[in-house]
Design an enzyme around this catalytic site. Structure first.
Site, PDB file in Angstrom:
ATOM      1  NE  ARG A 250      -2.402   1.813   3.033  1.00 39.15           N
ATOM      2  CZ  ARG A 250      -2.346   1.753   4.368  1.00 39.15           C
ATOM      3  NH1 ARG A 250      -2.945   0.790   5.027  1.00 39.15           N
ATOM      4  NH2 ARG A 250      -1.704   2.673   5.048  1.00 39.15           N
ATOM      5  CG  HIS A 254      -7.153   2.429   5.521  1.00 35.24           C
ATOM      6  ND1 HIS A 254      -7.375   1.169   5.023  1.00 35.24           N
ATOM      7  CD2 HIS A 254      -8.327   2.852   6.056  1.00 35.24           C
ATOM      8  CE1 HIS A 254      -8.643   0.841   5.259  1.00 35.24           C
ATOM      9  NE2 HIS A 254      -9.235   1.836   5.882  1.00 35.24           N
ATOM     10  CE1 TYR A 263       0.030   1.934   8.407  1.00 32.27           C
ATOM     11  CE2 TYR A 263      -0.920   3.702   9.697  1.00 32.27           C
ATOM     12  CZ  TYR A 263      -0.936   2.898   8.578  1.00 32.27           C
ATOM     13  OH  TYR A 263      -1.917   3.073   7.638  1.00 32.27           O
TER      14      TYR A 263
HETATM   15  C1  LIG Z   1     -16.144  -6.193  10.147  1.00 25.35           C
HETATM   16  C2  LIG Z   1     -15.247  -4.991  10.168  1.00 25.35           C
HETATM   17  N1  LIG Z   1     -14.306  -4.871  11.121  1.00 25.35           N
HETATM   18  C3  LIG Z   1     -13.495  -3.801  11.142  1.00 25.35           C
HETATM   19  C4  LIG Z   1     -13.624  -2.803  10.207  1.00 25.35           C
HETATM   20  C5  LIG Z   1     -12.704  -1.581  10.240  1.00 25.35           C
HETATM   21  N2  LIG Z   1     -11.787  -1.633   9.093  1.00 25.35           N
HETATM   22  C6  LIG Z   1     -11.974  -0.851   8.009  1.00 25.35           C
HETATM   23  S1  LIG Z   1     -10.810  -1.100   6.829  1.00 25.35           S
HETATM   24  C7  LIG Z   1     -10.028  -2.260   7.773  1.00 25.35           C
HETATM   25  C8  LIG Z   1      -8.775  -2.947   7.256  1.00 25.35           C
HETATM   26  C9  LIG Z   1      -9.013  -3.982   6.201  1.00 25.35           C
HETATM   27  O1  LIG Z   1      -7.796  -4.356   5.641  1.00 25.35           O
HETATM   28  P1  LIG Z   1      -7.696  -5.289   4.384  1.00 25.35           P
HETATM   29  O2  LIG Z   1      -8.713  -6.382   4.447  1.00 25.35           O
HETATM   30  O3  LIG Z   1      -6.284  -5.683   4.232  1.00 25.35           O
HETATM   31  O4  LIG Z   1      -8.134  -4.331   3.165  1.00 25.35           O
HETATM   32  P2  LIG Z   1      -7.419  -3.001   2.642  1.00 25.35           P
HETATM   33  O5  LIG Z   1      -8.075  -1.845   3.364  1.00 25.35           O
HETATM   34  O6  LIG Z   1      -5.973  -3.084   2.919  1.00 25.35           O
HETATM   35  O7  LIG Z   1      -7.726  -2.941   1.167  1.00 25.35           O
HETATM   36  C10 LIG Z   1     -10.668  -2.442   8.995  1.00 25.35           C
HETATM   37  C11 LIG Z   1     -10.221  -3.363  10.044  1.00 25.35           C
HETATM   38  C12 LIG Z   1     -14.650  -2.944   9.227  1.00 25.35           C
HETATM   39  N3  LIG Z   1     -14.812  -2.051   8.267  1.00 25.35           N
HETATM   40  N4  LIG Z   1     -15.437  -4.059   9.222  1.00 25.35           N
END
Ligand SMILES: Cc1ncc(C[n+]2csc(CCOP(=O)(O)OP(=O)(O)O)c2C)c(N)n1
Ligand SMILES: [Mg+2]
Length: 353
Positions: A250, A254, A263
């Site tokens: 990435r 985010h 981080y």
């Molecule tokens: C069920 C749930 N738990 C927590 C969150 C908070 N949250 C939003 S984005 C994220 C990270 C997800 O990371 P990843 O699956 O690697 O996808 P990326 O954002 O890197 O594309 C989290 C934990 C959420 N949206 N839904």
């Protein structure tokens, strides 16, 4: 323990190996480029619109365009796509107007569409909950005897969710025509991949479900295309799901509400930016003699113009009626609702007394 995607062994590559993908002629190569430029333009403009207060918090997908365009181009029009928030603009590749996606990020009801209009599911914000939807839809397609397949995008963090397990296992057991496209950008907000799993690779997880798992360079649009096309062929032939792990890093925050400097590995980010996916593909097409300055400028102008028109259209959309806030909330509205609504109208109308 982040590793350099383009230096990592065992990843399928096309661009760095300077080879060509069978079946992709000049037209198809340029169509892929157009899609990537459209996505890149959408993303970069959205960050600006956010800073100007014209859209809300926005999940940036800069340097994820290769996996998004590569995967979608391996599908047929009738195949289904289930995006997460990271692929919010994926509908553009199916002819969805950009203002529809901008409406979504503006929190306007015009940002919701009928999935059957584009065979694109709703943008899923809860992590992984759309994976069982995609698996269920794929199983349903199979039961109906259709040749259509379903593809679901999700991140590395999503592989730690129960919904991922449920969807992957159901699809495998039912031989459902599903492609599980994992965007492994090595971060789940501030949680690194090393805190997410003890598996050596995410593709290894496929073994436990009895489906093939393949790893590709996620910054190489042609490698993603080729791997997804094989997964789609398997699915269409009735051979069940495939897990495709597209490895990248990435290189942007985010989302617009995040400051990764506290981080992330900043050197690695710089490295990734230098090797970002659109530039890699552009250089490949120029080497092949398929793309020149004039055509490139025309493609980029067309995308920029589409975004200018889209934000103008989004901002010209009238505000929705506040009654919509409650419209789908109750089967049997409480007696107080009418009074609550008129008080809300009074406050929004500026009468605070
Ligand atoms: C069920 C749930 N738990 C927590 C969150 C908070 N949250 C939003 S984005 C994220 C990270 C997800 O990371 P990843 O699956 O690697 O996808 P990326 O954002 O890197 O594309 C989290 C934990 C959420 N949206 N839904
Ligand atoms: Mg991630």
């Amino acid at each position: 323990m982040a590793q350099l995607a383009h230096g990592e062994p065992g990843l399928r590559r096309v661009i760095d190996e300077d080879r060509e993908v069978e079946g992709l002629g000049e037209q198809e190569l340029l169509d892929l480029y157009r899609s990537m430029v459209l996505l890149r333009t959408y993303d970069e403009r959205s960050v600006v619109y956010h800073r100007q207060g014209r859209i809300g918090t926005y999940a940036i997908f800069w340097n994820h365009e290769a996996m998004q365009a590569g995967a979608v181009h391996a599908l047929e029009e009738a195949d289904w796509i289930f995006p997460s928030y990271r692929e919010s603009a994926i509908g553009l590749l199916r002819g969805m107007p950009a203002e529809t996606v901008l409406h979504w990020w503006r929190g306007h009801p015009a940002g919701w569409w009928n999935p059957a209009d584009y065979n694109v599911g709703s943008i899923c914000v809860p992590i992984g909950t759309h994976i069982p939807h995609a698996a269920g839809l794929a199983w349903g397609l199979k039961l109906k005897g259709e040749r259509t397949v379903s593809l679901v995008f999700f991140g590395d963090g999503a592989t730690s969710e129960g919904a991922f397990h449920e969807g992957a296992n159901l699809a495998a057991v039912m031989d459902a025509p599903l492609v599980l496209l994992c965007n492994n950008n090595q971060w789940a907000i501030s949680t690194p991949l090393s805190a997410q799993t003890r598996a050596a690779t995410l593709a290894d997880k496929a073994l436990g479900y009895g489906m093939p798992g393949v790893r590709v360079d996620g910054g190489d649009v042609l490698a993603v295309y080729e791997a997804t096309r094989e997964a789609v062929e398997r699915a269409r032939a009735g051979e069940g799901p495939t897990f495709v792990e597209a490895v990248t890093y990435r290189a942007a925050p985010h989302a617009t509400a995040d400051d990764p400097r506290v981080y992330i590995d900043l050197e690695r980010v710089e490295e990734e930016k230098r090797n970002e996916c659109l530039g890699r593909y552009e250089r490949y097409l120029r080497r092949l003699g398929v793309l020149g300055d004039e055509l490139d400028a025309a493609i980029r102008n067309e995308a920029a113009e589409a975004m200018r028109a889209a934000i103008a259209a989004a901002e010209a959309e009238p505000e929705p009626d506040v009654a919509l806030v409650f419209a789908h909330a109750y089967a049997n509205p409480p007696a107080s609702l009418a009074a609550d609504l008129s008080e809300l109208r009074r406050i929004l109308g500026g009468d605070l007394g």
